[in-house]
Design a protein around this motif. Sequence first.
Motif, PDB file in Angstrom:
ATOM      1  N   UNK A 264       0.832  -1.099  -0.067  1.00  0.00           N
ATOM      2  CA  UNK A 264      -0.123   0.195   0.029  1.00  0.00           C
ATOM      3  C   UNK A 264       0.855   1.241   0.010  1.00  0.00           C
ATOM      4  N   UNK A 265       1.786   1.129   0.933  1.00  0.00           N
ATOM      5  CA  UNK A 265       2.728   2.452   1.017  1.00  0.00           C
ATOM      6  C   UNK A 265       3.631   2.484  -0.424  1.00  0.00           C
ATOM      7  N   UNK A 266       3.951   1.328  -1.047  1.00  0.00           N
ATOM      8  CA  UNK A 266       4.694   1.524  -2.038  1.00  0.00           C
ATOM      9  C   UNK A 266       3.951   1.829  -3.306  1.00  0.00           C
ATOM     10  N   UNK A 267       2.638   1.713  -3.539  1.00  0.00           N
ATOM     11  CA  UNK A 267       1.525   2.165  -4.419  1.00  0.00           C
ATOM     12  C   UNK A 267       1.538   3.756  -4.085  1.00  0.00           C
ATOM     13  N   UNK A 268       1.287   3.962  -2.870  1.00  0.00           N
ATOM     14  CA  UNK A 268       1.094   5.727  -2.601  1.00  0.00           C
ATOM     15  C   UNK A 268       2.399   6.527  -2.951  1.00  0.00           C
TER      16      UNK A 268
ATOM     17  N   UNK B 122       5.519   0.879  -9.172  1.00  0.00           N
ATOM     18  CA  UNK B 122       4.721   0.060  -9.916  1.00  0.00           C
ATOM     19  C   UNK B 122       4.996  -1.321  -9.219  1.00  0.00           C
ATOM     20  N   UNK B 123       4.084  -1.724  -8.159  1.00  0.00           N
ATOM     21  CA  UNK B 123       4.210  -2.816  -7.532  1.00  0.00           C
ATOM     22  C   UNK B 123       4.356  -4.223  -8.359  1.00  0.00           C
ATOM     23  N   UNK B 124       3.337  -4.523  -9.311  1.00  0.00           N
ATOM     24  CA  UNK B 124       3.530  -5.615 -10.095  1.00  0.00           C
ATOM     25  C   UNK B 124       4.828  -5.615 -10.790  1.00  0.00           C
TER      26      UNK B 124
ATOM     27  N   UNK C 177       6.586  -7.914   7.221  1.00  0.00           N
ATOM     28  CA  UNK C 177       5.921  -7.563   8.456  1.00  0.00           C
ATOM     29  C   UNK C 177       6.495  -6.619   9.158  1.00  0.00           C
ATOM     30  N   UNK C 178       6.337  -5.378   8.675  1.00  0.00           N
ATOM     31  CA  UNK C 178       6.875  -4.255   9.324  1.00  0.00           C
ATOM     32  C   UNK C 178       6.418  -4.019  10.457  1.00  0.00           C
ATOM     33  N   UNK C 179       6.967  -3.235  11.320  1.00  0.00           N
ATOM     34  CA  UNK C 179       6.715  -2.881  12.574  1.00  0.00           C
ATOM     35  C   UNK C 179       5.309  -2.176  12.670  1.00  0.00           C
ATOM     36  N   UNK C 180       5.168  -1.017  11.840  1.00  0.00           N
ATOM     37  CA  UNK C 180       3.776  -0.555  11.873  1.00  0.00           C
ATOM     38  C   UNK C 180       3.555  -0.571  10.372  1.00  0.00           C
ATOM     39  N   UNK C 181       2.506  -1.262  10.113  1.00  0.00           N
ATOM     40  CA  UNK C 181       2.120  -1.278   8.579  1.00  0.00           C
ATOM     41  C   UNK C 181       1.320  -0.132   8.385  1.00  0.00           C
ATOM     42  N   UNK C 182       1.784   0.813   7.973  1.00  0.00           N
ATOM     43  CA  UNK C 182       1.081   2.293   7.761  1.00  0.00           C
ATOM     44  C   UNK C 182       0.135   2.103   6.539  1.00  0.00           C
ATOM     45  N   UNK C 183      -0.962   2.492   6.734  1.00  0.00           N
ATOM     46  CA  UNK C 183      -1.909   2.696   5.336  1.00  0.00           C
ATOM     47  C   UNK C 183      -1.424   4.071   4.639  1.00  0.00           C
ATOM     48  N   UNK C 184      -2.091   4.129   3.253  1.00  0.00           N
ATOM     49  CA  UNK C 184      -1.999   5.149   2.874  1.00  0.00           C
ATOM     50  C   UNK C 184      -3.125   6.192   3.268  1.00  0.00           C
ATOM     51  N   UNK C 185      -3.062   6.343   4.467  1.00  0.00           N
ATOM     52  CA  UNK C 185      -4.065   7.446   5.054  1.00  0.00           C
ATOM     53  C   UNK C 185      -4.220   6.948   6.388  1.00  0.00           C
ATOM     54  N   UNK C 186      -5.299   7.347   6.856  1.00  0.00           N
ATOM     55  CA  UNK C 186      -5.671   6.954   8.370  1.00  0.00           C
ATOM     56  C   UNK C 186      -6.455   5.565   8.247  1.00  0.00           C
ATOM     57  N   UNK C 187      -6.658   5.208   9.519  1.00  0.00           N
ATOM     58  CA  UNK C 187      -7.242   3.849   9.442  1.00  0.00           C
ATOM     59  C   UNK C 187      -9.075   4.225   9.696  1.00  0.00           C
TER      60      UNK C 187
END
Lengths: 250, 341
Positions: B190-194, B198-200, B331-341
Motif C-alpha cells: 500500500x505504501x509502495x503504491x502511494x 509500480x508494485x507488479x 511484516x513491518x513494525x507498523x504497517x502504515x496505510x495510505x491514510x488513516x485507518x
Amino acid sequence: MALTASDVTIRFGGVVAVNRMALDVLPGEIVGLIGPNGAGKTTFINCLSGTYRPNAGSALWGGDELIGLSPSALLRKGVARTFQNVASLHDLTVLDIAKLGASVRRDRRFGGHLLDFFRSERALEAALTESILAPLELTDVAHKPIQTLSYGRRKAVDLARALAGDPQLLLLDEPVAGLTSHEGMAMAKAVRDVRDRLGCAVIMVEHKMDVVMSTCDRIAVMAAGSKIFEGLPAAVQADAEVRRVYLGEP
Amino acid sequence: MSARQLAITVGVAVLMGVLGLALGRYAAYLVNAVAIAALGALSLNLIIGYCGQISFAQGALLGVGAYTAGNLSNAGLDGAVAILGGGLLGAAVSALVGLPAMRLRGLYFAIATLAAQAILEYLFKILDPLTNGVSGLVITPPTILGFPMNSDQSLVVPSLVILVLAWLAVSRLMRTDLGRAFLVVRESEIVAKGMGIDVSHAKMQAFLIGGFIAGVAGALAGYANRLASPEAFTLDLSADYIAMIIIGGLGTWPGPLIGAAFVVLLPEAIQRVGEAAGISDILSALRELAFGLLIILFLIFEPRGLTALLSRLRPRGIGAAPHGSVGAPGESGQPQEGGSR
Ligand SMILES: Nc1ncnc2c1ncn2[C@@H]1O[C@H](COP(=O)(O)OP(=O)(O)OP(=O)(O)O)[C@@H](O)[C@H]1O
Ligand SMILES: [Mg+2]
C-alpha cells in the motif's frame, strides 16, 4: 495550474465518508483543511491522490481530470502527497527515500533499469542533498536508515520524498501532528518555503490551529464528509458554526 | 556496491578458489557445492529477503536450469552458452511462477508457488525426450570457453567467477531505483503504491532476475553432478534454500553465502564425525530436524540470522546491512496505510 475539485463523493458501505466535497486551490496558495476526527479529510486527500476512487465527482487540474488516475500517474503529473502516518521502511536511508521520490517523475520501462545499473548516482545525491534535505534539516542523517530516526524526522523524510518529485500540487496530511513544537515550526516553515520556491498549490490537512492560522492563505472546514465553511483564517475563527462543530464551543 | 563490498566479494572468492584448488578433489567438491548453493540462496534472498515474496519453487527453478544447460551442452554447445540458456529459461519459468503474485499476497502466494514446484517436478518426470524421465538426464562434461569440465577442480573457477559476477550485480541492483522499490514493496504494498511504485512491475523484475540466477545455479549443479534428475530438485531443495537465507539472515548482504556454507558444510561435518564414530545413520536422520529447529530459533530470536550474530561479535563486522529490527519480510513494525485507518 489550479485545482478545481467538485462534487467528490465516496461511500464505504453505508457511510458517506466524503459528500459532494468541493475545493479550489490556486497555484502558490496553501489551503488548510480542518475538521473533527472522522470528518473525511484524509479520505478526500486519498481521492485526490489516486489511493481511493470516489463514487462521483471531478478534480480538474489545469484541464486534466485527476480522478481515476493511479498514484504513479498522478505523481508523474506533479501531484504528490504525504501520509498522516509515516511508514517505517526498514533498510532504506533518508537519501534512498528521497531518490525514490525523485524517481517517480521518470518512466522506466524498456531498459531504463539497465541504464540505472551503470549510471552513477553521485550527481543526483548532491542535488537532492542540497535542494531537498538541507532545507528540511536532514543533511546530517542523509545516510541513516529511517527507522533510526525520531517520528518528527520521519515525517520530514516523507515530505522530502514528496518534494523530490518536483510537485505542482502538494497534498499534506497532518504534516505537523505528533511533532514537537520546534519541529512543527520548522515543518510549517519548510512548507511555506516550498510554496514560495516551486509556486505549487498546497492542501494541508492539520489539527494544530496555530500552525494552520500562520501557514494557510485560506481554510476549508469539513464535518461529517461535507464542507461546512470556507474563508480566510480570521473569518474561520470568527464563525460561530465552526467554533461549535470543531473548536468544541457551545 | 561499495568498494568494501567489492573487496570482500573478490577476497572471499579468491580464498575459496585457493582452498578448492589446493586441497584436492573433496575440497573442490565442497567449494563448488557452497558456491552453487550460495547462488541459489542469492536468488531467493532477492525474491524473499528483499522483495518480500515468499517462494517455495526455487528448487524446481534450479532444475529448469540444470535440464536446459544439460541438453544444450549435450547437443554440443559450449558450457558458457548452455549456462546462459539455463539462466534465461530459469528467468522465463520464474516469471510464470511469480505471475500469481500480481494478485495474491503473503501466504496465498506462497501456496501458489508450492503448486508451481509440484507441477515442475511432475514435468521433469514426464517430459521424457528432454528430461529422460525418473532416471534423469546424464550430462556429458562440457567445455566452458574451451576448458574441459572433467573434474571437480575444473569447475571451481567457473563457479566462483559466476558467483562473484552475480553477487556484484545484485549488490549494485540494490542501489538502483528498482532495488529500493523492492524494499518498499517488501514492507508494504500500500505504501509502495502511494509512493508511485509500480508494485507488479517490481515483483516481476524480482522474479525474472531471481529466476535467471537460479537457472544459472542449476546449470552449474547439473555440471557438478553430471546428472539432472527429478529427485535432485524437489521441495526439499526449495526448503534447504529457505533454510539458508533464514540462517544466513533474510535480506542481508552476506547472508546467502553464510547460510549456504552453513547448510552445505554442517551435514558434511556431521557425516564425517558420524562415520568416525560409526553412527552416521542416526546423525543423517537428525539433519532435517536440526535445520527445522534452527530456522525456528532464528526466526524467533534473530531474524537477521548468522549475519547479525557475527556482526554483533565484531562491532564493525561483515553485517553490511544497516542494522534494523526487521521481522519476517512484509511484516513491518507498523504497517502504515495510505491514510488513516
Ligand atoms: N477504507 C475505508 N473503509 C471504510 N470506512 C472508511 C475507509 N476510509 C475511511 N473511512 C471512514 O470515513 C470516515 C472519514 O475518515 P477520515 O480518515 O477521512 O477522517 P479524517 O478527517 O482524516 O480524521 P482524522 O482527523 O482522525 O485523521 C470515517 O468514518 C472512516 O471510518
Ligand atoms: Mg485523517
